[in-house]
Design a protein around this motif. Structure first.
Motif, PDB file in Angstrom:
ATOM      1  N   ILE A 152       0.832  -1.212   0.000  1.00 14.34           N
ATOM      2  CA  ILE A 152       0.000   0.000   0.000  1.00 14.34           C
ATOM      3  C   ILE A 152       0.860   1.252   0.000  1.00 14.34           C
ATOM      4  N   LEU A 153       2.130   1.118  -0.316  1.00 17.28           N
ATOM      5  CA  LEU A 153       3.030   2.266  -0.270  1.00 17.28           C
ATOM      6  C   LEU A 153       2.672   3.303  -1.340  1.00 17.28           C
ATOM      7  N   VAL A 154       2.366   2.844  -2.552  1.00 18.02           N
ATOM      8  CA  VAL A 154       2.049   3.779  -3.645  1.00 18.02           C
ATOM      9  C   VAL A 154       0.765   4.561  -3.360  1.00 18.02           C
ATOM     10  N   PRO A 155      -0.331   3.923  -2.962  1.00 16.02           N
ATOM     11  CA  PRO A 155      -1.529   4.716  -2.620  1.00 16.02           C
ATOM     12  C   PRO A 155      -1.280   5.707  -1.480  1.00 16.02           C
ATOM     13  N   LEU A 156      -0.519   5.288  -0.485  1.00 20.48           N
ATOM     14  CA  LEU A 156      -0.222   6.200   0.616  1.00 20.48           C
ATOM     15  C   LEU A 156       0.602   7.386   0.139  1.00 20.48           C
ATOM     16  N   TYR A 157       1.556   7.122  -0.743  1.00 16.01           N
ATOM     17  CA  TYR A 157       2.374   8.207  -1.284  1.00 16.01           C
ATOM     18  C   TYR A 157       1.509   9.191  -2.069  1.00 16.01           C
ATOM     19  N   LEU A 159      -1.723   9.803  -1.687  1.00 18.35           N
ATOM     20  CA  LEU A 159      -2.557  10.564  -0.766  1.00 18.35           C
ATOM     21  C   LEU A 159      -1.753  11.622  -0.023  1.00 18.35           C
ATOM     22  N   ALA A 160      -0.512  11.283   0.347  1.00 20.18           N
ATOM     23  CA  ALA A 160       0.321  12.242   1.059  1.00 20.18           C
ATOM     24  C   ALA A 160       0.615  13.461   0.194  1.00 20.18           C
ATOM     25  N   ASP A 167       6.666  15.181   3.069  1.00 21.23           N
ATOM     26  CA  ASP A 167       7.788  15.889   3.675  1.00 21.23           C
ATOM     27  C   ASP A 167       7.388  16.598   4.965  1.00 21.23           C
ATOM     28  N   THR A 168       6.562  15.927   5.776  1.00 20.48           N
ATOM     29  CA  THR A 168       6.181  16.454   7.081  1.00 20.48           C
ATOM     30  C   THR A 168       6.244  15.329   8.117  1.00 20.48           C
ATOM     31  N   TYR A 169       6.344  15.737   9.364  1.00 17.64           N
ATOM     32  CA  TYR A 169       6.276  14.760  10.449  1.00 17.64           C
ATOM     33  C   TYR A 169       4.886  14.135  10.539  1.00 17.64           C
ATOM     34  N   LEU A 170       3.861  14.917  10.199  1.00 19.61           N
ATOM     35  CA  LEU A 170       2.485  14.478  10.386  1.00 19.61           C
ATOM     36  C   LEU A 170       2.165  13.229   9.590  1.00 19.61           C
ATOM     37  N   VAL A 171       2.639  13.134   8.358  1.00 21.04           N
ATOM     38  CA  VAL A 171       2.320  11.970   7.539  1.00 21.04           C
ATOM     39  C   VAL A 171       2.919  10.704   8.145  1.00 21.04           C
ATOM     40  N   MET A 172       4.118  10.793   8.698  1.00 23.30           N
ATOM     41  CA  MET A 172       4.717   9.617   9.324  1.00 23.30           C
ATOM     42  C   MET A 172       3.964   9.214  10.583  1.00 23.30           C
ATOM     43  N   PHE A 247       8.496   8.996   2.606  1.00 21.48           N
ATOM     44  CA  PHE A 247       7.639  10.164   2.751  1.00 21.48           C
ATOM     45  C   PHE A 247       8.379  11.416   3.212  1.00 21.48           C
ATOM     46  N   VAL A 248       9.682  11.333   3.369  1.00 22.70           N
ATOM     47  CA  VAL A 248      10.473  12.501   3.775  1.00 22.70           C
ATOM     48  C   VAL A 248      11.737  12.544   2.932  1.00 22.70           C
ATOM     49  N   SER A 249      11.976  13.673   2.301  1.00 25.82           N
ATOM     50  CA  SER A 249      13.207  13.871   1.534  1.00 25.82           C
ATOM     51  C   SER A 249      14.059  15.000   2.093  1.00 25.82           C
ATOM     52  N   ASP A 250      13.489  15.839   2.953  1.00 32.37           N
ATOM     53  CA  ASP A 250      14.228  16.939   3.560  1.00 32.37           C
ATOM     54  C   ASP A 250      15.242  16.378   4.561  1.00 32.37           C
ATOM     55  N   PRO A 251      16.534  16.669   4.398  1.00 35.15           N
ATOM     56  CA  PRO A 251      17.536  16.140   5.343  1.00 35.15           C
ATOM     57  C   PRO A 251      17.283  16.549   6.788  1.00 35.15           C
TER      58      PRO A 251
END
Length: 307
Positions: A152-157, A159-160, A167-172, A247-251
């Protein structure tokens, strides 16, 4: 008469007795203990398993204390000739590992809070109330935790990105909580079932409301189960790499599991700094386990016996 008194005296002073088939009394069978060879085999197996688990940690600790120029030297020396803390200095002051650690703590602790906020009332309801379709609903909840995350990684991506959560804490936090709630519900359900209902009924007789009995009587007794659920959730988030890297790319927002991979480059692996970062990463987990080890064992035991 004398024989009767003698027999009674022998029965009361001669240790535990049991009634035989003919009505007589005989000494109870002593508790059987494992033989000496079997005990030695058990201890030997435990020692071997412990060494198998601890050996990589000792190797990592040894490597983190070596200068980078001697890490790959031969022959291998498990005890460094020259000890250095340079790797730890670079990791703690010249890298983003401290920021990654802070991000992991923030996401893990928040996920634990959200998961318990949802799972505790659900587990209590499953343990105390009877309603139509309860067994099927609980099985469906457990079944959702068996779905592989990659499926389910692609659908979650999608939706995010669609809802602006990438790129937020909230999605994780949302994804981690959703994945952990089913497992925690089943663990806490077994623990709530091990708490006698009479305690709540006594509180209700004294004038306590249903919510008051739950918060004042049941939750304090459920602390071992809550501690076990919190540790399980915390460890899951701390060790996860799939969600944190997708779901996060920001270092600046990376979790520690992703931050460790910065030492794996196309030019090679910086083993000294990598192992030093791993040792720093393990420290919060070791502290958490030492502090909550008893509650973890008690909570899992209760959940296993009643779940």
């Amino acid at each position: 008469m004398a024989d009767t008194l003698t027999g009674r005296t022998a029965g009361t002073t001669g240790g535990p007795v049991a009634t035989g088939a003919s009505g007589g009394r005989r000494p109870a069978d002593p508790v059987k203990r494992p033989s000496a060879p079997r005990q030695a085999g058990i201890y030997l197996g435990l020692v071997a398993a412990s060494l198998f688990a601890v050996f990589p940690l000792l190797w990592g600790l040894s490597t983190s204390l070596k200068p980078e120029s001697t890490v790959l030297s031969t022959p291998v020396r498990w005890i460094p000739e020259t000890l250095t803390l340079e790797n730890y200095r670079v990791v703690l002051f010249d890298s983003q590992i401290p920021l990654n650690l802070l991000s992991s703590v923030l996401v893990s602790v928040t996920t634990v809070g959200v998961t318990l906020l949802i799972a505790v009332p659900a587990a209590y309801s499953a343990a105390r109330f009877r309603f139509r379709g309860k067994a099927g609903l609980l099985f469906f909840i457990l079944m959702t935790s068996m779905v592989p995350g990659i499926a389910i990684l692609v659908p979650l991506y999608y939706l995010a990105v669609r809802f602006g959560l990438y790129d937020t804490y909230l999605v994780m936090i949302i994804i981690y909580s959703a994945w952990q709630v089913p497992t925690i519900v089943w663990i806490l359900r077994g623990f709530f079932e091990s708490i006698p209902v009479d305690i709540e009924e006594a509180g209700r007789v004294d004038g306590t409301s249903a919510f008051g009995a739950f918060f004042r009587l049941v939750l304090p007794l459920a602390k071992p189960g809550l501690g076990a659920a919190a540790i399980i959730t915390f460890v899951y988030v701390w060790n996860d790499y799939l969600i944190a890297s997708t779901f996060v790319s920001d270092p600046d927002l990376r979790l520690i599991s992703v931050g460790l991979y910065t030492y794996l480059t196309q030019y090679g692996t910086v083993w000294g700094q990598l192992t030093a970062a791993v040792m720093v990463t393990l420290l919060p987990m070791v502290i958490a386990f030492v502090l909550f080890e008893r509650r973890l064992v008690a909570g899992l035991s209760a959940g296993a016996s009643k779940g």
